[in-house]
Scaffold this motif. Structure first.
Motif, PDB file in Angstrom:
ATOM      1  N   LYS A 166     -18.652  65.598  38.337  1.00 49.69           N
ATOM      2  CA  LYS A 166     -19.619  66.470  39.017  1.00 49.69           C
ATOM      3  C   LYS A 166     -19.294  66.665  40.501  1.00 49.69           C
ATOM      4  CE  LYS A 166     -23.377  65.225  35.843  1.00 49.69           C
ATOM      5  NZ  LYS A 166     -24.759  64.707  35.704  1.00 49.69           N
ATOM      6  N   GLN A 167     -18.026  66.630  40.836  1.00 48.77           N
ATOM      7  CA  GLN A 167     -17.588  66.930  42.199  1.00 48.77           C
ATOM      8  C   GLN A 167     -16.443  67.935  42.127  1.00 48.77           C
ATOM      9  OE1 GLN A 167     -16.535  63.284  44.207  1.00 48.77           O
ATOM     10  NE2 GLN A 167     -18.604  62.429  44.096  1.00 48.77           N
ATOM     11  N   HIS A 168     -16.279  68.695  43.201  1.00 48.11           N
ATOM     12  CA  HIS A 168     -15.218  69.697  43.260  1.00 48.11           C
ATOM     13  C   HIS A 168     -14.921  69.990  44.726  1.00 48.11           C
ATOM     14  CE1 HIS A 168     -18.406  72.604  44.257  1.00 48.11           C
ATOM     15  NE2 HIS A 168     -19.090  72.053  43.245  1.00 48.11           N
ATOM     16  N   ARG A 169     -13.963  70.832  44.948  1.00 45.26           N
ATOM     17  CA  ARG A 169     -13.629  71.228  46.320  1.00 45.26           C
ATOM     18  C   ARG A 169     -14.825  71.960  46.931  1.00 45.26           C
ATOM     19  NH1 ARG A 169      -8.541  75.110  48.172  1.00 45.26           N
ATOM     20  NH2 ARG A 169      -9.014  75.083  50.413  1.00 45.26           N
ATOM     21  N   GLY A 170     -15.268  71.493  48.108  1.00 46.68           N
ATOM     22  CA  GLY A 170     -16.443  72.059  48.761  1.00 46.68           C
ATOM     23  C   GLY A 170     -17.700  71.227  48.584  1.00 46.68           C
ATOM     24  N   SER A 171     -17.655  70.215  47.719  1.00 49.33           N
ATOM     25  CA  SER A 171     -18.833  69.356  47.508  1.00 49.33           C
ATOM     26  C   SER A 171     -19.084  68.483  48.731  1.00 49.33           C
ATOM     27  CB  SER A 171     -18.630  68.462  46.281  1.00 49.33           C
ATOM     28  OG  SER A 171     -18.534  69.218  45.105  1.00 49.33           O
ATOM     29  N   ARG A 172     -20.365  68.274  49.032  1.00 50.47           N
ATOM     30  CA  ARG A 172     -20.748  67.371  50.104  1.00 50.47           C
ATOM     31  C   ARG A 172     -20.920  65.965  49.525  1.00 50.47           C
ATOM     32  NH1 ARG A 172     -20.149  69.576  55.080  1.00 50.47           N
ATOM     33  NH2 ARG A 172     -21.447  67.820  55.778  1.00 50.47           N
ATOM     34  N   VAL A 173     -20.421  64.962  50.231  1.00 43.83           N
ATOM     35  CA  VAL A 173     -20.531  63.576  49.768  1.00 43.83           C
ATOM     36  C   VAL A 173     -21.117  62.723  50.887  1.00 43.83           C
ATOM     37  CG1 VAL A 173     -18.671  63.700  48.077  1.00 43.83           C
ATOM     38  CG2 VAL A 173     -18.135  63.117  50.460  1.00 43.83           C
ATOM     39  N   LYS A 174     -21.765  61.624  50.475  1.00 44.93           N
ATOM     40  CA  LYS A 174     -22.363  60.681  51.415  1.00 44.93           C
ATOM     41  C   LYS A 174     -21.494  59.436  51.537  1.00 44.93           C
ATOM     42  CE  LYS A 174     -26.308  62.691  52.514  1.00 44.93           C
ATOM     43  NZ  LYS A 174     -26.682  62.975  53.947  1.00 44.93           N
ATOM     44  N   GLN A 175     -21.655  58.738  52.635  1.00 45.91           N
ATOM     45  CA  GLN A 175     -20.917  57.490  52.836  1.00 45.91           C
ATOM     46  C   GLN A 175     -21.228  56.508  51.705  1.00 45.91           C
ATOM     47  OE1 GLN A 175     -22.046  54.372  55.843  1.00 45.91           O
ATOM     48  NE2 GLN A 175     -20.243  55.187  56.910  1.00 45.91           N
ATOM     49  N   GLY A 176     -20.170  55.933  51.112  1.00 54.37           N
ATOM     50  CA  GLY A 176     -20.334  54.982  50.026  1.00 54.37           C
ATOM     51  C   GLY A 176     -20.400  55.616  48.646  1.00 54.37           C
ATOM     52  N   GLN A 177     -20.439  56.932  48.560  1.00 54.60           N
ATOM     53  CA  GLN A 177     -20.498  57.610  47.259  1.00 54.60           C
ATOM     54  C   GLN A 177     -19.128  57.568  46.591  1.00 54.60           C
ATOM     55  OE1 GLN A 177     -22.139  61.563  47.509  1.00 54.60           O
ATOM     56  NE2 GLN A 177     -21.567  62.103  45.415  1.00 54.60           N
ATOM     57  N   THR A 178     -19.087  57.306  45.277  1.00 54.41           N
ATOM     58  CA  THR A 178     -17.824  57.223  44.544  1.00 54.41           C
ATOM     59  C   THR A 178     -17.203  58.607  44.408  1.00 54.41           C
ATOM     60  OG1 THR A 178     -18.587  55.286  43.294  1.00 54.41           O
ATOM     61  CG2 THR A 178     -16.750  56.534  42.370  1.00 54.41           C
ATOM     62  N   GLY A 206     -31.747  48.847  69.416  1.00 50.26           N
ATOM     63  CA  GLY A 206     -32.010  50.121  68.761  1.00 50.26           C
ATOM     64  C   GLY A 206     -30.783  50.901  68.334  1.00 50.26           C
ATOM     65  N   LYS A 207     -29.586  50.362  68.560  1.00 51.12           N
ATOM     66  CA  LYS A 207     -28.376  51.053  68.120  1.00 51.12           C
ATOM     67  C   LYS A 207     -28.104  50.746  66.645  1.00 51.12           C
ATOM     68  CE  LYS A 207     -26.104  51.184  72.632  1.00 51.12           C
ATOM     69  NZ  LYS A 207     -24.886  50.817  73.414  1.00 51.12           N
ATOM     70  N   SER A 208     -27.574  51.725  65.943  1.00 51.12           N
ATOM     71  CA  SER A 208     -27.305  51.535  64.520  1.00 51.12           C
ATOM     72  C   SER A 208     -26.136  50.571  64.322  1.00 51.12           C
ATOM     73  CB  SER A 208     -26.994  52.879  63.858  1.00 51.12           C
ATOM     74  OG  SER A 208     -26.673  52.699  62.503  1.00 51.12           O
ATOM     75  N   VAL A 209     -26.311  49.588  63.441  1.00 53.58           N
ATOM     76  CA  VAL A 209     -25.199  48.686  63.139  1.00 53.58           C
ATOM     77  C   VAL A 209     -24.242  49.352  62.150  1.00 53.58           C
ATOM     78  CG1 VAL A 209     -26.607  46.633  63.519  1.00 53.58           C
ATOM     79  CG2 VAL A 209     -26.441  47.587  61.222  1.00 53.58           C
ATOM     80  N   ARG A 210     -24.725  50.397  61.516  1.00 55.75           N
ATOM     81  CA  ARG A 210     -23.867  51.135  60.583  1.00 55.75           C
ATOM     82  C   ARG A 210     -22.972  52.080  61.383  1.00 55.75           C
ATOM     83  NH1 ARG A 210     -24.334  56.066  57.914  1.00 55.75           N
ATOM     84  NH2 ARG A 210     -26.396  56.412  58.834  1.00 55.75           N
ATOM     85  N   LYS A 211     -21.714  52.059  61.047  1.00 58.08           N
ATOM     86  CA  LYS A 211     -20.773  52.986  61.662  1.00 58.08           C
ATOM     87  C   LYS A 211     -20.687  54.254  60.822  1.00 58.08           C
ATOM     88  CE  LYS A 211     -19.543  50.150  64.937  1.00 58.08           C
ATOM     89  NZ  LYS A 211     -20.563  49.127  64.697  1.00 58.08           N
ATOM     90  N   ALA A 212     -20.106  55.256  61.412  1.00 58.50           N
ATOM     91  CA  ALA A 212     -19.984  56.527  60.703  1.00 58.50           C
ATOM     92  C   ALA A 212     -18.981  56.431  59.566  1.00 58.50           C
ATOM     93  CB  ALA A 212     -19.585  57.639  61.677  1.00 58.50           C
ATOM     94  N   PHE A 213     -18.143  55.354  59.578  1.00 62.74           N
ATOM     95  CA  PHE A 213     -17.110  55.203  58.542  1.00 62.74           C
ATOM     96  C   PHE A 213     -17.049  53.753  58.065  1.00 62.74           C
ATOM     97  CE2 PHE A 213     -15.876  58.833  61.072  1.00 62.74           C
ATOM     98  CZ  PHE A 213     -15.492  59.763  60.126  1.00 62.74           C
ATOM     99  N   LEU A 214     -16.728  53.612  56.776  1.00 62.41           N
ATOM    100  CA  LEU A 214     -16.454  52.286  56.221  1.00 62.41           C
ATOM    101  C   LEU A 214     -15.057  51.851  56.636  1.00 62.41           C
ATOM    102  CD1 LEU A 214     -17.746  52.751  52.546  1.00 62.41           C
ATOM    103  CD2 LEU A 214     -18.933  51.632  54.437  1.00 62.41           C
ATOM    104  N   ARG A 215     -14.907  50.553  56.941  1.00 65.01           N
ATOM    105  CA  ARG A 215     -13.580  50.054  57.297  1.00 65.01           C
ATOM    106  C   ARG A 215     -12.684  49.983  56.060  1.00 65.01           C
ATOM    107  NH1 ARG A 215     -11.348  49.920  62.128  1.00 65.01           N
ATOM    108  NH2 ARG A 215     -13.151  48.885  63.071  1.00 65.01           N
ATOM    109  N   SER A 216     -13.262  49.595  54.912  1.00 63.87           N
ATOM    110  CA  SER A 216     -12.502  49.503  53.662  1.00 63.87           C
ATOM    111  C   SER A 216     -13.242  50.304  52.585  1.00 63.87           C
ATOM    112  CB  SER A 216     -12.344  48.048  53.213  1.00 63.87           C
ATOM    113  OG  SER A 216     -11.735  47.275  54.227  1.00 63.87           O
TER     114      SER A 216
END
Length: 605
Positions: A521-533, A430-440
């Motif tokens: 469409k990004q600026h200082r203060g924008s929230r981003v998700k893991q894997g988002q360009t 039941g543990k997530s295989v996804r980590k909070a950060f990408l290695r690369s």
């Protein structure tokens, strides 16, 4: 008179005396008849018999014989055949057939060829397509590895068509990848290799009217308004037409080709918001039109794909549009393999599509560096979903369960969709295989510089600490946020050039430097998700070539991004844990069987 002469007694008693005058009379008559007949025979050679053949199409041969002399009693019977016309088969008399040994074959017999074609759909790969066309995976490998031009066959796109021509034995005679109506890639066998040629047909330029954005202003008189009156015949005779949309075409051109008027186009797109979506056509889609015998529209369908379409029907003086989506039949499949040279090549040989290979790599990418840590002998087993349409495979679905053994380390992941519709991968406990950060955070070619206390700076020409990792990649390669967070810096930063800094919480920040440009469409203060360009690779600032300089900091202290222990993502919620284990049990059992089978088939050292 002759009559009186015959009745006289002296004629009966003295026959020899009266026969000679009769014979002398018959000879001149015969000679006169022969002369008249010979006059009609235009060709006459006095002393030699000749055969004169007219045109080859006339099966007639004329035989002309010499006329005998008057003083030759032996030839008195000859004039009856002096001009004999023989009917015969000219082919048998004039030209005798050549003996069989005189005929020589100059060209080899043409082999019996069969043609097959396949229109490429979304999610398909060459291995699947070759299998549908009856071509082997070995042939595919030989073609794409022949040279750089044949390797372009691997760059297939949905909407393109692959044509294969084969002989009666199944040998490939010709392979054509049709990119569009004017561009194609033609591949021919050449000895033990293959030769590819890029073909581009020439277009005939003509002047035409362009459809302006305001369709109401169209003035293309194709059909008079009185000829497109809607009819309500109970059982009309219907005809169907279709048109595959190509690059550069618009609805006015397509409607004209289908025999539909510009006035009808205007009425459809202005009926309502749903029918207006007809204007959003894309290359590769197909427009189907059904009309009655008088040319009135009965049904119009814009086929986006094999499962999605927009159906438009007349409704009074307006039109009604409906979105249609066909249901796919999910089936479960599996694949196993052992890494020999690279994961990508070995997975392709196991029958996996590019989509599934990338999904497998992303699934275990937090624990395994697939660029640096893969070794020959590593093994993988996956259970995945296949979607079928009308009994044929349409596309690959998601991976349901997977196992990867890397240098003896075993990693497993099970897909679970909770009741909110959120899907993610978890370990069997039941543990997530996804980590909070990408290695690369970038798809790179190589690591050009590692984390080290001191290194020779290629631009400054002196030693200084290198507190990050440099990933060499082509200019314009997307850079992804390694974890969820908020952008706290998005501007130039000294030698870093164009840089972005993201704050992730828990005292962790990441820095991305030397960008060529930022994501829109990004600026200082924008929230981003893991894997988002968040930007694109470049060489701004102090950089000798295009690469990403990536730093990982905890409470302001630099850590090695390649070795730092990454925090795991949240485990499965407790309220879903029991349901997860129930769904995971049969998938784990199947992985056990696949793993044991793969190990048994592995060659012993």
């Amino acid at each position: 008179m002759i009559r009186d002469y015959k009745r006289s007694a002296s004629y009966i008693s003295n026959k020899r005396r009266h026969v000679r005058p009769l014979f002398l009379l018959a000879v001149p008559l015969a000679l006169t008849a022969t002369a008249v007949y010979a006059t009609f025979q235009i060709m006459e050679v006095p002393n030699t018999p000749t055969i004169a053949a007219n045109k080859p199409a006339v099966d007639t041969i004329k035989l002309t014989l010499p006329i005998p002399a008057k003083n030759n009693p032996a030839s008195t019977a000859t004039p009856t055949i002096a001009a004999l016309q023989l009917e015969s088969n000219l082919a048998q008399l004039a030209t005798p057939p050549a003996p069989p040994e005189a005929t020589i074959e100059t060209t080899a017999p043409t082999p019996s060829l069969s043609k097959k074609e396949h229109r490429i759909r979304s999610g398909e790969n060459l291995a699947i397509i070759f299998s549908k066309l009856g071509l082997s995976a070995n042939l595919l490998h030989r073609i794409v590895n022949s040279n750089k031009t044949t390797a372009k066959l691997a760059h297939i796109k949905p909407g393109e068509t692959l044509h294969a021509t084969m002989d009666a034995k199944g040998n490939l005679h010709e392979l054509v990848l049709e990119h569009s109506a004017i561009r194609s890639l033609k591949i021919l066998p050449e000895g033990n290799s293959f030769k590819a040629t890029e073909v581009e047909r020439q277009l005939e330029p003509r002047t035409t009217h362009r459809l302006e954005s305001n369709i109401a202003q169209l003035t293309i008189p194709s059909v008079p308004p009185e000829d497109i009156t809607e009819t309500t015949a109970p059982t009309p005779s219907l005809s169907k037409k279709e048109h595959r949309i190509r690059s550069g075409e618009n609805l006015a051109i397509i409607f004209s080709k289908l025999g539909l008027s510009a006035n009808l186009l205007h009425r459809i797109v202005n009926s309502n918001k749903t029918t207006a979506k007809l204007a959003h056509i894309k290359p590769g889609e197909t427009l189907h039109a059904t009309m009655d015998a008088e040319g009135n529209l009965h049904e119009l369908t814009l086929e986006h794909s094999a499962i999605r379409s927009l159906k438009i029907l007349p409704e009074g003086n307006s039109f009604k549009a409906t979105k249609v989506e066909r249901q796919l039949e999910p089936r479960t499949a599996h694949a196993t393999g052992t890494v020999t040279s690279s994961l990508f090549t070995s997975a392709q040989q196991a029958g996996l599509s590019d989509k599934l290979i990338m999904e497998l790599a992303n699934m275990f990418g937090w624990d395994i560096d697939f660029a640096l840590e893969i070794r020959a002998g590593d093994r993988f087993s996956i259970v995945y979903q296949e979607d079928f349409l009308d009994g044929d495979k349409y596309r690959d679905g998601p991976i349901l369960a997977a196992e990867f053994i890397n240098q003896g380390r075993v990693f497993r992941a099970i897909r679970y969709v909770d009741k909110t519709g959120h899907a993610d991968y978890f370990s069997p406990n039941g543990k997530s295989v996804r980590k909070a950060f990408l290695r690369s955070p970038v798809d790179f070619r190589r690591i050009s510089s590692r984390f080290q206390k001191s290194r020779w700076h290629p631009v400054l020409g002196k030693k200084r600490p290198h507190r990050g990792v440099d990933y060499a990649a082509s200019t314009g390669t997307p850079i992804k946020a390694s974890g969820d967070g908020k952008i706290i810096h998005r501007a130039r930063k000294g030698g870093y050039g164009r840089a972005v800094i993201i704050e992730h919480g828990g005292g962790i920040t990441t820095l991305y430097a030397h960008m060529s440009r930022y994501a829109s469409k990004q600026h200082r203060g924008s929230r981003v998700k893991q894997g988002q360009t968040i930007g694109y690779v470049g060489k701004s600032g102090l950089a000798s070539g295009p690469h990403l300089h990536y730093e990982f900091r905890i409470n302001g202290t630099h850590r090695n991004p390649l070795t730092v222990k990454l925090p795991a993502a949240n485990p499965i919620a407790k309220k879903y844990l029991a349901d997860f284990k129930q769904q995971a049990a049969p998938l784990i059992a199947r992985l056990d069987v696949l793993s044991k089978t793969l190990m048994a088939e592995a060659p012993s050292n």
